[in-house]
Design a protein around this motif. Structure first.
Motif, PDB file in Angstrom:
ATOM      1  N   TYR A 233       1.594  -5.423  -4.701  1.00 28.81           N
ATOM      2  CA  TYR A 233       1.406  -4.353  -3.722  1.00 28.81           C
ATOM      3  C   TYR A 233       2.492  -3.294  -3.856  1.00 28.81           C
ATOM      4  O   TYR A 233       3.538  -3.536  -4.450  1.00 28.81           O
ATOM      5  CB  TYR A 233       1.393  -4.926  -2.300  1.00 28.81           C
ATOM      6  CG  TYR A 233       0.544  -6.156  -2.164  1.00 28.81           C
ATOM      7  CD1 TYR A 233      -0.814  -6.107  -2.440  1.00 28.81           C
ATOM      8  CD2 TYR A 233       1.105  -7.375  -1.771  1.00 28.81           C
ATOM      9  CE1 TYR A 233      -1.606  -7.247  -2.325  1.00 28.81           C
ATOM     10  CE2 TYR A 233       0.324  -8.513  -1.654  1.00 28.81           C
ATOM     11  CZ  TYR A 233      -1.027  -8.446  -1.938  1.00 28.81           C
ATOM     12  OH  TYR A 233      -1.805  -9.568  -1.837  1.00 28.81           O
ATOM     13  N   GLU A 234       2.235  -2.128  -3.282  1.00 33.76           N
ATOM     14  CA  GLU A 234       3.188  -1.024  -3.384  1.00 33.76           C
ATOM     15  C   GLU A 234       3.900  -0.790  -2.051  1.00 33.76           C
ATOM     16  O   GLU A 234       3.306  -0.876  -0.985  1.00 33.76           O
ATOM     17  CB  GLU A 234       2.464   0.257  -3.818  1.00 33.76           C
ATOM     18  CG  GLU A 234       1.367   0.678  -2.868  1.00 33.76           C
ATOM     19  CD  GLU A 234       0.524   1.834  -3.381  1.00 33.76           C
ATOM     20  OE1 GLU A 234       0.355   1.954  -4.601  1.00 33.76           O
ATOM     21  OE2 GLU A 234       0.016   2.596  -2.533  1.00 33.76           O
ATOM     22  N   SER A 235       5.159  -0.504  -2.135  1.00 30.06           N
ATOM     23  CA  SER A 235       5.955  -0.088  -0.986  1.00 30.06           C
ATOM     24  C   SER A 235       7.175   0.650  -1.528  1.00 30.06           C
ATOM     25  O   SER A 235       7.965   0.043  -2.269  1.00 30.06           O
ATOM     26  CB  SER A 235       6.406  -1.283  -0.142  1.00 30.06           C
ATOM     27  OG  SER A 235       7.181  -0.852   0.963  1.00 30.06           O
ATOM     28  N   PRO A 236       7.323   1.942  -1.226  1.00 30.81           N
ATOM     29  CA  PRO A 236       6.468   2.781  -0.378  1.00 30.81           C
ATOM     30  C   PRO A 236       5.075   2.979  -0.986  1.00 30.81           C
ATOM     31  O   PRO A 236       4.850   2.693  -2.163  1.00 30.81           O
ATOM     32  CB  PRO A 236       7.235   4.105  -0.318  1.00 30.81           C
ATOM     33  CG  PRO A 236       8.601   3.814  -0.808  1.00 30.81           C
ATOM     34  CD  PRO A 236       8.484   2.668  -1.748  1.00 30.81           C
ATOM     35  N   MET A 237       4.160   3.508  -0.163  1.00 28.45           N
ATOM     36  CA  MET A 237       2.778   3.650  -0.585  1.00 28.45           C
ATOM     37  C   MET A 237       2.567   4.951  -1.355  1.00 28.45           C
ATOM     38  O   MET A 237       3.040   6.013  -0.960  1.00 28.45           O
ATOM     39  CB  MET A 237       1.851   3.608   0.626  1.00 28.45           C
ATOM     40  CG  MET A 237       1.880   2.282   1.371  1.00 28.45           C
ATOM     41  SD  MET A 237       0.571   2.141   2.595  1.00 28.45           S
ATOM     42  CE  MET A 237       0.935   3.529   3.661  1.00 28.45           C
ATOM     43  N   LEU A 238       1.829   4.834  -2.447  1.00 31.88           N
ATOM     44  CA  LEU A 238       1.477   5.987  -3.258  1.00 31.88           C
ATOM     45  C   LEU A 238       0.345   6.770  -2.601  1.00 31.88           C
ATOM     46  O   LEU A 238      -0.436   6.210  -1.844  1.00 31.88           O
ATOM     47  CB  LEU A 238       1.053   5.510  -4.655  1.00 31.88           C
ATOM     48  CG  LEU A 238       2.131   4.791  -5.473  1.00 31.88           C
ATOM     49  CD1 LEU A 238       1.517   4.184  -6.742  1.00 31.88           C
ATOM     50  CD2 LEU A 238       3.262   5.728  -5.832  1.00 31.88           C
ATOM     51  N   PRO A 239       0.237   8.108  -2.865  1.00 36.78           N
ATOM     52  CA  PRO A 239       1.080   8.841  -3.809  1.00 36.78           C
ATOM     53  C   PRO A 239       2.236   9.591  -3.163  1.00 36.78           C
ATOM     54  O   PRO A 239       3.035  10.186  -3.856  1.00 36.78           O
ATOM     55  CB  PRO A 239       0.093   9.844  -4.406  1.00 36.78           C
ATOM     56  CG  PRO A 239      -0.831  10.155  -3.280  1.00 36.78           C
ATOM     57  CD  PRO A 239      -0.962   8.881  -2.491  1.00 36.78           C
ATOM     58  N   PHE A 240       2.341   9.581  -1.808  1.00 37.65           N
ATOM     59  CA  PHE A 240       3.317  10.458  -1.163  1.00 37.65           C
ATOM     60  C   PHE A 240       4.473   9.741  -0.473  1.00 37.65           C
ATOM     61  O   PHE A 240       5.410  10.375  -0.020  1.00 37.65           O
ATOM     62  CB  PHE A 240       2.616  11.343  -0.133  1.00 37.65           C
ATOM     63  CG  PHE A 240       1.519  12.190  -0.709  1.00 37.65           C
ATOM     64  CD1 PHE A 240       1.805  13.230  -1.574  1.00 37.65           C
ATOM     65  CD2 PHE A 240       0.194  11.938  -0.401  1.00 37.65           C
ATOM     66  CE1 PHE A 240       0.795  14.000  -2.119  1.00 37.65           C
ATOM     67  CE2 PHE A 240      -0.816  12.711  -0.937  1.00 37.65           C
ATOM     68  CZ  PHE A 240      -0.520  13.740  -1.805  1.00 37.65           C
ATOM     69  N   GLY A 241       4.416   8.421  -0.341  1.00 35.40           N
ATOM     70  CA  GLY A 241       5.423   7.711   0.426  1.00 35.40           C
ATOM     71  C   GLY A 241       6.795   7.715  -0.224  1.00 35.40           C
ATOM     72  O   GLY A 241       6.914   7.643  -1.454  1.00 35.40           O
ATOM     73  N   GLY A 242       7.837   7.761   0.602  1.00 36.01           N
ATOM     74  CA  GLY A 242       9.211   7.729   0.136  1.00 36.01           C
ATOM     75  C   GLY A 242      10.042   6.796   0.991  1.00 36.01           C
ATOM     76  O   GLY A 242       9.520   5.891   1.658  1.00 36.01           O
ATOM     77  N   MET A 243      11.346   7.032   1.028  1.00 37.97           N
ATOM     78  CA  MET A 243      12.249   6.138   1.750  1.00 37.97           C
ATOM     79  C   MET A 243      12.022   6.153   3.251  1.00 37.97           C
ATOM     80  O   MET A 243      12.493   5.251   3.954  1.00 37.97           O
ATOM     81  CB  MET A 243      13.705   6.509   1.438  1.00 37.97           C
ATOM     82  CG  MET A 243      14.139   6.212   0.021  1.00 37.97           C
ATOM     83  SD  MET A 243      13.914   4.466  -0.455  1.00 37.97           S
ATOM     84  CE  MET A 243      15.081   3.646   0.646  1.00 37.97           C
ATOM     85  N   GLU A 244      11.276   7.146   3.760  1.00 38.76           N
ATOM     86  CA  GLU A 244      10.955   7.150   5.187  1.00 38.76           C
ATOM     87  C   GLU A 244      10.073   5.966   5.572  1.00 38.76           C
ATOM     88  O   GLU A 244       9.924   5.641   6.752  1.00 38.76           O
ATOM     89  CB  GLU A 244      10.270   8.470   5.575  1.00 38.76           C
ATOM     90  CG  GLU A 244       8.825   8.632   5.126  1.00 38.76           C
ATOM     91  CD  GLU A 244       8.673   8.971   3.647  1.00 38.76           C
ATOM     92  OE1 GLU A 244       7.517   8.983   3.164  1.00 38.76           O
ATOM     93  OE2 GLU A 244       9.690   9.242   2.975  1.00 38.76           O
ATOM     94  N   GLN A 245       9.502   5.280   4.571  1.00 38.98           N
ATOM     95  CA  GLN A 245       8.643   4.137   4.849  1.00 38.98           C
ATOM     96  C   GLN A 245       9.414   2.815   4.883  1.00 38.98           C
ATOM     97  O   GLN A 245       8.812   1.753   5.045  1.00 38.98           O
ATOM     98  CB  GLN A 245       7.513   4.065   3.823  1.00 38.98           C
ATOM     99  CG  GLN A 245       6.540   5.236   3.936  1.00 38.98           C
ATOM    100  CD  GLN A 245       5.250   5.033   3.170  1.00 38.98           C
ATOM    101  OE1 GLN A 245       5.085   4.044   2.463  1.00 38.98           O
ATOM    102  NE2 GLN A 245       4.341   5.976   3.307  1.00 38.98           N
TER     103      GLN A 245
END
Length: 703
Positions: A233-245
């Protein structure tokens, strides 16, 4: 399509004489002859915006306030058109705007600044050694030291509050290559695919970002551990997620992270992400949003560590649902829907030091302001007002917020905002020298009556030095998303002041389907793509065409993504209103789009379902309104632009539309980019687009 994605870079080459120079400095670790991309100083003799002027602005990025609230460290990105690339540097200033200083100076990218050691040091990312790694320097920019050597590089980071550990993001491989399966075929380029979500945005999905936690010991990162080890799984979530997640708890014992624990077809059909709490010592993980079906993102712990807040959408598969603000009591597990009585999205938020108030960023009636929300009373009070958009907020000294904002007439700058009065004072003045030379067009708000008797907010942007006794051509701007407000946005893609500077009146309606006007207005568009929102567009352009200073015989229409769909649809249904169209990255054939796109939840929600479901009246209405079904009515010149790396809306959509126009004998032009995605990101490609945009409309609207 997708409300975060829309829009593409714009333009207009106007009549002007411009001399553009770039400051150069020598870096200690670069050759003396290398030109460093830095602040531009254009000389604008007639005050008119052009694409070259637009790309001269410094672009303020991430900012961080020091622990004692006395200083701000922030990013600025500069563009070089000749070098066809950008460069990001770090700056620092006091929170009253004084003592500005550039901290870094090289053609490597410095980003993601964070205060550490009580504000005595700054940690940041730099790719000066080839990959993005973690560095530390003094607050005057001296004594840079690399502290990480992570294979493949780091995508983002944050120190734990006790600064004993570092949370960072790096990509991990999730899909074997052909060569992995068949070592005797090392040059084989074929991809072996067994499930959906094999591509996303502009890349093939062979790896995903994972959060890692490492010890910070003896000035280095050590003992890095993958929080999602063994999970695809991805974390942060693609395509726009960053460290705010991702977020640290104040006691440094827990990490909150955002994750959609789905892959393949299940991922492609669902927006159900959750917030997980990971205990650093034991590795125990708890899902705190289990049972909440939509997007749950961007966790933040309260300063006392007793609460956690996050943004939440209610319905699975609806990416443009209301973005709500939730708070959980970590002891009782009680959840509070803080913005229950506030009919607008929470676009961003931070905690106040009282552990009760949260400052939020929200768009209301096409202007994005700062608000104060009380987690106990659920009351939301406005702090700011005015014609602008705030885009981020941080705590400043007592009674102050530090926020970034822009408008249609000014790019991002940093402001200090008085919480009690809402008064804002600019601090950064990054682009003052350029703005002082420009004459911007007047921006006017209008409320226009729609065909069903409602009032629609519309921005009208006039050419610089507008003369009401003269007659001007006009361009209807169709917003993308589709759920994306035409707010006071400043864009390096669709810049409405740039369009107006070329001698056009720009009409930008907030038609049905955009946030900021309540949920009823937002949700009407789903399942009705060729319906009321198209009538809204025509109401807007008809209202302006009735003005004595608008030439009703010289009307154009443009847009990207859903705006491109709108252009294609209107080309077959405009009753000869327009004399020229221009579409970028638009959907032409809805049936093909349904099977070509990657995020199937979007197509299922907004179109109502698959085209083969003959028993579904919403889906059947959607596909019956596909623009390609109205090509027989096309009668107007059309230009089409698209990027071949666009996996959201494939370039084949633009090629189909162009081919149809050519076969019908319609004057048409195709601008295709082999190296661009849904946006246009490379400087020279963007300038090319803007020049062609201007040339096309000038050919057909200025004859």
């Amino acid at each position: 399509m997708k409300r975060k994605s829309t829009i593409i870079a714009y333009m207009l080459a106007g009549a002007l004489v411009l001399s553009c120079t770039t400051n150069t400095q020598n870096s200690d670790n670069k050759s003396e002859k290398e030109e460093i991309i830095g602040k531009s100083s254009p000389k604008i003799e007639n005050g008119i915006m052009t694409p070259e002027v637009l790309y001269s602005f410094g672009r303020i990025g991430e900012m961080q306030v020091s622990p004692d609230k006395s200083r701000i460290v922030y990013e600025v990105t500069y563009v070089s058109i000749p070098q066809n690339k950008t460069n990001t540097e770090l700056f620092v200033m006091r929170t009253d705007g004084s003592e500005k200083k550039q901290l870094t100076r090289s053609n490597s990218r410095e980003s993601n600044p964070r205060w550490i050691n009580g504000g005595k040091k700054i940690a940041f990312l730099s790719d000066k050694d080839g990959t993005s790694q973690l560095w530390i320097m003094n607050i005057d920019g001296s004594d840079e030291e690399k502290i990480s050597d992570i294979e493949g590089g780091i995508g983002g980071f944050s120190f734990s509050p006790d600064e004993k550990k570092v949370l960072f993001v790096k990509n991990v491989k999730t899909q074997p290559t052909a060569a992995d399966r068949y070592p005797d075929l090392p040059e084989a380029s074929g991809r072996i695919i067994d499930d959906l979500m094999y591509k996303h945005w502009d890349q093939w999905v062979t790896e995903v970002p994972h959060p890692f936690v490492a010890d910070f010991s003896e000035g280095k990162l050590q003992n890095a551990k993958d929080i999602l080890e063994g999970e695809p799984y991805e974390s942060p979530m693609l395509p726009f997620g960053g460290m705010e997640q991702l977020a640290w708890s104040p006691d440094s014992k827990m990490i909150a992270y955002t994750c959609r624990k789905k892959t393949g077809k299940e991922y492609a059909l669902s927006t159900n992400s959750d917030i997980y709490l990971y205990r650093v010592e034991s590795g125990e993980t708890l899902n705190i949003t289990e049972g909440m079906s939509g997007y749950d993102t961007n966790p933040q712990f309260s300063p006392d560590g007793k609460y956690i807040a996050w943004q939440s959408m209610e319905r699975e598969g609806y990416e443009s649902d209301k973005n709500r603000l939730f708070v959980m009591d970590l002891q009782t597990k009680e959840k509070t829907y803080v913005t229950e009585n506030f009919d607008y999205n929470t676009d961003a938020f931070i905690w106040n030091t009282d552990n009760t108030t949260l400052f939020i960023v929200a768009c209301v009636k096409a202007k994005t302001q700062l608000f104060a929300a009380d987690r106990t009373t659920k009351e939301v009070k406005p702090i700011t007002e005015g014609v602008h958009d705030y885009v981020s907020v941080a705590l400043g000294e007592a009674g102050k917020l530090i926020a970034k904002r822009h408008s249609m007439s000014q790019p991002d700058e940093i402001y200090a905002v008085d919480i009690a009065s809402g008064k804002a004072v600019e601090l950064s003045f990054e682009n003052k020298e350029i703005l002082d030379q420009l004459t911007m067009g007047k921006v006017e708000e209008r409320w226009i009556k729609t065909t069903d008797g409602k009032q629609m907010h519309t921005w009208v942007i006039y050419p610089p030095r507008f003369d009401s006794t003269q007659v001007y051509p006009a361009i209807l701007y169709c917003q993308g998303g589709p759920q994306n407000t035409v707010s006071q946005f400043w864009s390096y893609r669709w810049n409405l002041q740039l369009m107006a500077a070329n001698g056009y009146i720009v009409v930008a309606p907030n038609r049905r389907g955009v946030p900021g006007f309540g949920m009823e207005w937002l949700e009407q568009i789903s399942g009705d793509y060729g319906g009321q929102n198209m009538r809204d567009y025509l109401s807007a352009i008809d209202a302006l065409a009735n003005e004595p200073y608008v030439d009703e015989n010289r009307l154009g229409c443009t847009g990207a993504s859903y705006g491109g769909f709108s252009v294609y649809w209107l080309a077959g249904n405009h009753n000869k209103r327009f004399k020229a169209f221009l579409a970028h990255a638009g959907i032409f054939n809805l049936e093909a789009q349904y099977l070509e796109t990657e995020e199937m939840w979007f197509a299922n929600w907004d179109l109502g379902g698959p085209f083969w479901d003959k028993s579904n009246p919403v889906a059947q209405r959607s596909f019956a309104n596909s623009p390609h079904r109205f090509v027989d009515k096309w009668d107007t010149p059309i230009m089409i632009s698209h990027g071949e790396l666009d996996y959201r809306i494939l370039a084949s959509q633009g090629m189909m539309a162009f081919n149809a126009a050519q076969l019908r004998g319609i004057p048409s032009r195709l601008l295709i980019y082999p190296d661009e995605n849904h946006w246009i990101t490379k400087p020279q490609n963007a300038i090319l687009f803007q020049r062609e945009f201007a040339r096309w409309f000038d050919e057909w609207l200025k004859k």
